[in-house]
Design an enzyme around this catalytic site. Structure first.
Site, mmCIF file in Angstrom:
data_model
loop_
_atom_site.group_PDB
_atom_site.id
_atom_site.type_symbol
_atom_site.label_atom_id
_atom_site.label_comp_id
_atom_site.label_asym_id
_atom_site.label_seq_id
_atom_site.Cartn_x
_atom_site.Cartn_y
_atom_site.Cartn_z
ATOM 1 C CB CYS A 76 74.288 -59.444 33.591
ATOM 2 S SG CYS A 76 72.986 -58.802 34.640
ATOM 3 C CD GLU A 83 24.604 -38.673 29.290
ATOM 4 O OE1 GLU A 83 25.410 -37.813 29.703
ATOM 5 O OE2 GLU A 83 23.409 -38.442 29.043
ATOM 6 C CG ASP A 137 43.584 -36.608 6.204
ATOM 7 O OD1 ASP A 137 42.347 -36.746 6.349
ATOM 8 O OD2 ASP A 137 44.431 -37.031 7.013
ATOM 9 C CE LYS A 154 33.875 -39.757 41.434
ATOM 10 N NZ LYS A 154 34.107 -38.371 41.074
ATOM 11 C CB CYS A 196 74.995 -54.855 37.553
ATOM 12 S SG CYS A 196 73.573 -55.894 37.188
ATOM 13 C CE LYS A 239 23.768 -36.289 32.381
ATOM 14 N NZ LYS A 239 24.315 -35.652 31.182
ATOM 15 C CE LYS A 246 31.323 -36.893 37.318
ATOM 16 N NZ LYS A 246 32.717 -36.430 37.442
ATOM 17 C CB CYS A 279 75.934 -59.685 37.158
ATOM 18 S SG CYS A 279 76.408 -58.265 36.169
ATOM 19 C CG ASP A 309 38.956 -37.165 35.564
ATOM 20 O OD1 ASP A 309 38.349 -36.172 36.006
ATOM 21 O OD2 ASP A 309 39.820 -37.782 36.205
ATOM 22 C CB SER A 311 28.458 -30.463 41.106
ATOM 23 O OG SER A 311 27.773 -30.220 42.305
ATOM 24 C CB CYS A 350 74.176 -54.144 33.831
ATOM 25 S SG CYS A 350 75.295 -55.538 33.968
ATOM 26 C CE1 TYR A 383 27.472 -31.956 31.082
ATOM 27 C CE2 TYR A 383 29.572 -32.919 30.397
ATOM 28 C CZ TYR A 383 28.847 -32.016 31.162
ATOM 29 O OH TYR A 383 29.504 -31.178 32.014
#
Ligand code: IVH
Length: 675
Positions: free
Chosen positions: A436, A117, A36, A318, A412, A294, A119, A415, A121, A85, A430, A229
């Site tokens: 307790c 592949e 980096d 799905k 609580c 596909k 899917k 207790c 979201d 779609s 508590c 894709y």
């Protein structure tokens, strides 16, 4: 403007190429070749040259990802090739039927090869490259018209502003999904929470909200990512003849695709891919809502064509949704091993991500207030990854008239001890730590630990056993168990029982400081325990002290004082202490050495802002030497607030409460002449 020497032009171009290549190796190939720091060095050198020669700056320079000014609104973009779609399938049978339809249409008995592949979201986008340069990016919109989000897409580090190599088509429109990883999403929400800003309910909403920012500088700070894709318009060049090879080709140009993509043979291959990815769904770094199959051959894809808005050659298979609506029936509070109270939603059972959920966490009271959740509300429950189900949000429109506000209990639920919630703290606790049942194991473990009463041999496993067997309810019970009882436990024999009894006996002779520490009072570590012991000398004096008295102890401010006083106010806790003393736990007690009175005894000051004559730590030390206490926050008990330059909100609070304010000169006079 400086004239542009040829050598500079060359160096700039060389740097840009190198940076582009390293971006490609890092984001696309997942195999960085430099550190980096080295990357930053190249980047800074380029920035430097571009600053010297502004005429050399081009839009596709890696330094120019962010920079454009906020837009008044997004322009419209018409998709020349519509963005379609997918039709959905929810069962294996539907996939078998899908595959059968395809073979019937193609009149073949040969198994069909599919590109399978994940899917993701997120949001579908289209990126247009002309001569290898990113010139426009648009959202899917309604499939025909989307929004121009070029400025925002440019801020995504894994989007190349220029393509790799030179064998790309003159016009290349690529399509992909912009998304946010779970980690990026959580990190972003954490930051929002810290700033008191609105949190997003899920990574999808977060990605959508970030991409639709009119100010690209905001988008640049959001952890957006992309996988490609497919393609749209392609001119002046050719692409391979299968989906799989096409993805590989895109990658060679610097456009990455999801590495989980794979080839599947026939419906059977698809279903086993679905199951394989399904098993790993929760551990993937991003959320998916299904997988896509596909037809791999682009020639067959063309033969199959489209019906209405979806291709015949593809389908989304799905997974069960990770969010569902249900009714919030009630809220109960669970007590954790440290005494923290967690509100838990009791829900009308609902299937989320394939699992029936009837309880979900509400995290804490702040979350409840922020999300404005009430009993009787219709809520959205979310179960994603390996996190516990949570109430993500409320459907306010569906709130019934009688919806009830959620209140923190005063006692609580386990207790009956008091509940303490510090000002501006999210967590309520508590205070019956020693008594307790929910905190039993933790309390005993701590009591026995090395720096507390140091009971050798009474480790976590043994504590677990004696508590689970019901032999020990409170810590004093450990002194009552017999040799037989100890010896009868797992992995214990007579020898170890004898050793333990010896260790228990030895622990009875201790110091007040260790004993105070062993009680496990919140905010009371070893150092504070030692200060308390030194100051009070006798346990009963400490038990009888009020908050003001506690604050006279060095280093004890209002928060710790509150915890200590609340702890000893609980009858239950005092009972357990009584029992411990009865069992023989003892320490030398002494009257506190009366310290010589100091001029500022009993006064409390608060410091805010910067002083010119000394640092804040020095000011604190000077005040304390004179007997005053220095507190972190202003209350009606504050004697005075010392306000240096650019004071904070403490000054406002002092003014509100009518606490006297000293400027630096007045403060210095006080130090000079405290009497
Ligand atoms: S292909 C004509 N592949 O799913 C093919 N879509 O319902 C259209 N999506 O809008 C899309 N991952 O947002 C395809 N590997 C993938 C996908 C994918 C996610 C989304 C995309 C699209 C929606 C289709």
């Amino acid at each position: 403007m400086k004239a542009l020497p040829k050598a500079v032009t060359e160096e700039i171009e060389q740097l840009r190429r190198e940076i582009d290549t390293h971006n490609y190796l890092y984001y696309v190939m997942d195999s960085p070749r430099i550190t980096d720091a080295e990357y930053d060095r190249l980047f800074r050198r380029l920035q430097e040259l571009e600053a010297q020669y502004p005429g050399a700056v081009t839009a596709d320079s890696p330094t120019q990802r962010v920079g454009a000014a906020p837009l008044p609104e997004f322009a419209e973009v018409r998709h020349e090739v519509p963005m379609l779609s997918l039709s959905n399938a929810f069962s294996g049978e539907e996939i078998v039927a899908f595959d059968r339809r395809i073979r019937e249409r193609l009149q073949t008995d040969e198994p069909i090869k599919y590109s399978a592949e994940p899917k993701l979201d997120g949001l579908a986008v289209s990126l247009l490259y002309e001569d290898g340069r990113l010139i426009r990016a648009a959202t899917r919109g309604d499939g025909t018209t989307g929004e121009d989000v070029t400025q925002n897409i440019r801020t995504i580090q894994s989007v190349p502003l220029r393509l790799q190599t030179t064998d790309f088509p003159k016009t290349l429109e690529v399509r992909g999904e912009v998304f946010m990883t779970r980690r990026g999403f959580e990190e972003m929400n954490r930051k929002a929470r810290e700033k008191g800003e609105k949190e997003f309910a899920n990574p999808r909403n977060a990605a959508a909200g970030s991409l639709r920012q009119l100010d690209p500088r905001i988008t640049a700070q959001r952890p957006l990512e992309i996988f490609f894709y497919g393609v749209g318009k392609v001119e002046g060049g050719a692409l391979p003849e299968t989906q799989g090879a096409m993805l590989q080709q895109l990658r060679s140009w610097g456009l990455r695709f999801n590495p989980e993509s794979s080839l599947a043979n026939g419906a059977e291959g698809c279903i086993s891919y679905y199951e394989y990815i399904g098993r790993r769904r929760d551990s993937l770094p991003y959320e998916i809502d299904g997988v896509v199959y596909k037809v791999n051959s682009l020639k067959l894809q063309r033969e199959l064509g489209f019906v209405s808005r979806a291709p015949r050659w593809a389908v989304a298979h799905k997974y069960p949704a990770q969010e569902q609506q249900t009714l919030l029936l009630d809220v109960e509070f669970q007590v954790g091993r440290t005494g923290a109270l967690t509100p838990v939603a009791r829900l009308q059972p609902v299937s989320v991500g394939g699992v029936t959920v009837s309880n979900a966490t509400l995290h804490n009271m702040d979350e409840i207030e922020r999300k404005d959740i009430r009993i009787g509300d219709m809520v959205i429950v979310r179960r994603a990854g390996d996190v516990i189900p949570e109430v993500a949000s409320v459907i306010v429109d569906r709130r019934p008239d009688g919806a009830k506000k959620i209140r923190l209990p005063k006692k609580c639920p386990v207790c009956g001890s008091d509940i303490l919630r510090e000002e501006e703290e999210a967590v309520a606790r508590c205070i019956g730590g020693l008594y307790c049942a929910a905190q039993r194991k933790q309390a005993i473990r701590h009591y026995a630990s090395r720096r507390a009463l140091d009971i050798e041999g009474l480790g976590d496993k043994l504590v677990e056993q004696v508590v689970d067997a019901g032999l020990v309810k409170h810590v004093d019970d450990v002194y009552r168990l017999t040799r037989e009882q100890w010896a009868g436990l797992e992995r214990m024999g007579e020898k170890s029982a004898d050793n333990l009894l010896q260790a228990l006996e030895k622990s009875k002779s201790t110091t007040l400081s260790r004993f105070i520490y062993a009680l496990g009072i919140r905010e009371v570590g070893e150092a504070t325990a030692a200060n308390l012991a030194r100051h009070f000398g006798r346990l009963d004096k400490l038990i009888g002290a009020d908050e003001a008295g506690l604050q006279e102890v060095p280093d004890i401010g209002p928060v710790v004082a509150q915890h200590v006083a609340a702890f000893f106010r609980q009858d239950h806790n005092r009972d357990v202490i009584q029992q411990l003393r009865r069992a023989g736990v003892h320490w030398p007690e002494q009257d506190p050495v009366a310290a010589a009175p100091k001029p500022l005894d009993g006064r409390t000051y608060v410091l805010t802002g910067t002083l010119t004559a000394m640092t804040r730590d020095e000011a604190k030390e000077k005040l304390e030497t004179l007997g005053a206490k220095v507190a972190g926050s202003v209350s009606k008990n504050t004697t005075g607030v010392v306000a240096g330059e650019s004071p904070g909100s403490k000054l406002e609070k002092a003014e509100k409460l009518g606490v006297p304010v000293l400027d630096e000169a007045q403060f210095l006079r006080l130090l000079q002449n405290p009497g």
